[in-house]
Design an enzyme around this catalytic site. Structure first.
Site, mmCIF file in Angstrom:
data_model
loop_
_atom_site.group_PDB
_atom_site.id
_atom_site.type_symbol
_atom_site.label_atom_id
_atom_site.label_comp_id
_atom_site.label_asym_id
_atom_site.label_seq_id
_atom_site.Cartn_x
_atom_site.Cartn_y
_atom_site.Cartn_z
ATOM 1 N N TYR A 156 31.258 -50.825 -37.072
ATOM 2 C CA TYR A 156 32.063 -50.157 -37.998
ATOM 3 C C TYR A 156 32.688 -50.878 -39.065
ATOM 4 O O TYR A 156 33.504 -50.436 -39.871
ATOM 5 C CB TYR A 156 33.193 -49.280 -37.097
ATOM 6 C CG TYR A 156 32.658 -48.131 -35.957
ATOM 7 C CD1 TYR A 156 31.666 -48.857 -35.356
ATOM 8 C CD2 TYR A 156 33.422 -47.092 -36.172
ATOM 9 C CE1 TYR A 156 31.078 -47.704 -34.313
ATOM 10 C CE2 TYR A 156 32.600 -46.176 -35.306
ATOM 11 C CZ TYR A 156 31.701 -46.524 -34.460
ATOM 12 O OH TYR A 156 31.131 -45.674 -33.600
ATOM 13 N N ASP B 10 34.260 -45.667 -29.004
ATOM 14 C CA ASP B 10 33.969 -44.384 -29.656
ATOM 15 C C ASP B 10 32.971 -43.361 -28.903
ATOM 16 O O ASP B 10 33.199 -42.213 -28.439
ATOM 17 C CB ASP B 10 33.112 -44.524 -31.055
ATOM 18 C CG ASP B 10 33.131 -43.533 -31.818
ATOM 19 O OD1 ASP B 10 33.955 -42.444 -31.849
ATOM 20 O OD2 ASP B 10 32.472 -43.485 -33.038
ATOM 21 N N LYS C 224 28.742 -54.945 -23.794
ATOM 22 C CA LYS C 224 27.194 -55.177 -23.603
ATOM 23 C C LYS C 224 26.858 -56.641 -23.628
ATOM 24 O O LYS C 224 25.942 -57.123 -24.420
ATOM 25 C CB LYS C 224 26.431 -54.424 -24.617
ATOM 26 C CG LYS C 224 24.949 -54.118 -24.346
ATOM 27 C CD LYS C 224 24.651 -53.166 -23.171
ATOM 28 C CE LYS C 224 23.262 -53.112 -23.010
ATOM 29 N NZ LYS C 224 22.925 -52.452 -21.781
#
Ligand code: NAP
Length: 483
Positions: free
Chosen positions: A129, A233, A176
């Site tokens: 982002y 998100d 991740k």
């Protein structure tokens, strides 16, 4: 007698004015004195030609007041200007996005009765982002995923401090890190290090895809989940669906100096102006805001009246029970105000203490290392030429320098030399990895310039990444198939 507060109010786009008006009406009915400064942002500002979507007057208002309540802002999808939501979060360094997901009595979902009650603490200003995107070639796009050590440290400390403030006992960190070892891995490593300072809180790492799986399978096991921006998100929209949908998921963007309260949901344009959407998510964001400014009684009054409206009176907006039997946004708003003073016997009151915001000292902001060197470069090249021919040509060109071609990869997989015999699809964007011919000699900027000046005669190049070695450890990832 409560003191008077001045708060910036961005009504937002689409359903924004309906949900913020409902929230404002309910907050005012508690008797808390708020002087709302109405500010513009989003679609109406883009239309006036301001590319940021956030005018100076709005920035000045939030700078003055330190606190804003915000309706959703529309962002053109897949084209056009950047998100005014993200711009606001980044401008005011509201690095922590706190998104509670708590089951409401009377709102029937497949998870009803499971005691879903957890909070996502989403890093709010870094990651993909940061919005740093470049077309590498006309057919290959790239987005930089930027994760910093201080950014990880702040959000992780905030998650533990937040757990303290609500008496929560377990923090999961969802990453991740198995795939993105440098970026997501930094979050995991920082979490494991900082968790040791909070021995009274259980700390567990979970891979984010399994986290999504466990959230649907066993949502009741979660208490606090701290995670990177994009993971957070997505997980928070998933979380909202466990308790009845986006109409029920509030949020707070907080930082050292500013706080902007807004729902998880967007502007839901198809419902704009129809007086049928659920104002609960923005209302509960307003409740978080009231607690933030110390108006605990008003916050409890609203929360209890809302839970009574849903759980005892069974008064619902369309998103909960469909058109038949549902009430309008304005009727729902009035029902909550009419229920002030009533309490729901099953709604457990939490102790809400102010969050002890983490302090990161300047000397903790950069990681100190003892040694650094450059072992080579990744040079990104656009070409449609034959791969074998390119490999040979780049090997030849590099032979006049202090570097040699180690490999060429395409979309991260080694394609030259092709010693594994497979044939992945090729784009026109190749990463060419050159390393020092003599591993005992550092690659210098002059070496790099020399190589690029030779390569540029035959190939169009886009960018260079230095292959840094920090404290003797390679600070870059291998290609798939690289040994
Ligand atoms: P959205 O506006 O969140 O709406 C998606 C769906 O969620 C709606 O169609 C509706 O579901 C449900 N929903 C959302 N808010 C609701 C409410 N208050 N009451 C009842 N149901 C509600 O997501 P989107 O359609 O993907 O995005 C629309 C625009 O909002 C985009 O421009 C996007 O960039 C922007 N956005 C802004 C923010 C923000 O301001 N922070 C956040 C997300 C998205 P059903 O269709 O099932 O009824």
């Amino acid at each position: 007698m409560s003191k008077s507060h001045t708060i910036s109010l961005i009504q937002g786009d689409g359903i924004g004015p309906e949900v913020t008006n409902a929230t404002r009406q309910i907050i005012e009915a508690t008797g808390v004195k708020i002087n709302w400064e109405i500010c513009e942002a989003g679609a109406q500002v883009f239309k006036k030609g301001l590319a940021t979507g956030v005018p100076k007057e709005t920035i000045d208002s939030i700078t003055r007041n330190k606190i804003a309540l915000k309706g959703p802002l529309e962002t053109p999808v897949g084209h056009g200007e950047k998100s005014a939501n993200v711009t606001l979060r980044k401008m005011f360094e509201t690095y922590g996005n706190i998104r509670p997901i708590r089951e409401f009595p009377g709102v029937a979902t497949p998870f009803s009765g499971r005691n879903v009650d957890f909070v996502i603490v989403r890093e709010n200003v870094e990651d993909l982002y940061a919005g740093i995107e470049h077309m590498q070639t006309p057919s290959v796009a790239q987005c930089l995923k930027l994760i910093s050590r201080p950014g990880c440290e702040k959000i992780i400390r905030l998650a533990f401090e937040f757990a303290h403030s609500e008496g929560r006992k377990l923090v999961h960190c969802a990453t991740k890190a198995n795939i993105m070892k440098a970026t997501e891995g930094m979050m995991k490593r920082t979490f494991e290090e900082i968790a040791k300072e909070y021995p009274e809180i259980e700390a567990q790492h979970i891979i984010v895809d399994n986290c999504a799986h466990q959230l649907v399978k066993m949502p009741e096991i979660f208490d606090v989940i701290v995670t990177t921006n994009m993971n957070g998100d997505i997980l928070s929209d998933l979380g909202s669906a466990l308790i009845g949908g986006l109409g029920f998921a509030p949020g707070a963007n907080i930082g050292d100096n500013f706080a902007i309260f807004e729902a998880v949901h967007g502007s839901a344009p198809k419902y704009a102006g129809q007086n049928k959407i659920n104002p609960t998510a923005v209302l509960l964001s307003g409740v978080m805001m009231l607690r933030h400014i110390g108006e605990f009684e008003a916050a409890d009054l609203i929360e209890q009246a809302l839970v009574v409206t849903l759980g005892i009176d069974k008064t619902y907006t369309r998103d909960v029970i469909g058109d038949a039997g549902s009430v309008s946004t304005t009727t729902f708003t009035k029902a909550i105000i009419d229920n002030f003073g009533r309490t729901h016997p099953e709604w457990k009151h939490r102790e809400y203490k102010p969050i002890d915001m983490p302090k990161i000292k300047d000397n903790q902001k950069a990681i100190e290392i003892k040694s650094r060197s450059v072992g080579g470069i990744d040079l990104f090249i656009e070409t449609h030429n034959d791969l074998e021919e390119m490999g040979k040509r780049l090997t030849d060109l590099a032979s006049a320098t202090n570097m040699k071609l180690k490999l060429i990869s395409n979309r991260g997989v080694k394609v030259y030399p092709n010693d594994h015999g497979t044939k992945p699809d090729l784009t026109d964007c190749f990463r060419c990895r050159f390393i020092a011919t003599d591993s005992n000699r550092e690659v210098t900027d002059d070496d790099i310039m020399q190589l690029v000046s030779l390569v540029k005669k035959d190939y169009r190049w886009m960018h260079i990444e230095k292959l840094n070695i920090f404290d003797g450890v390679a600070a870059y990832s291998k290609a798939h198939g690289e040994d």
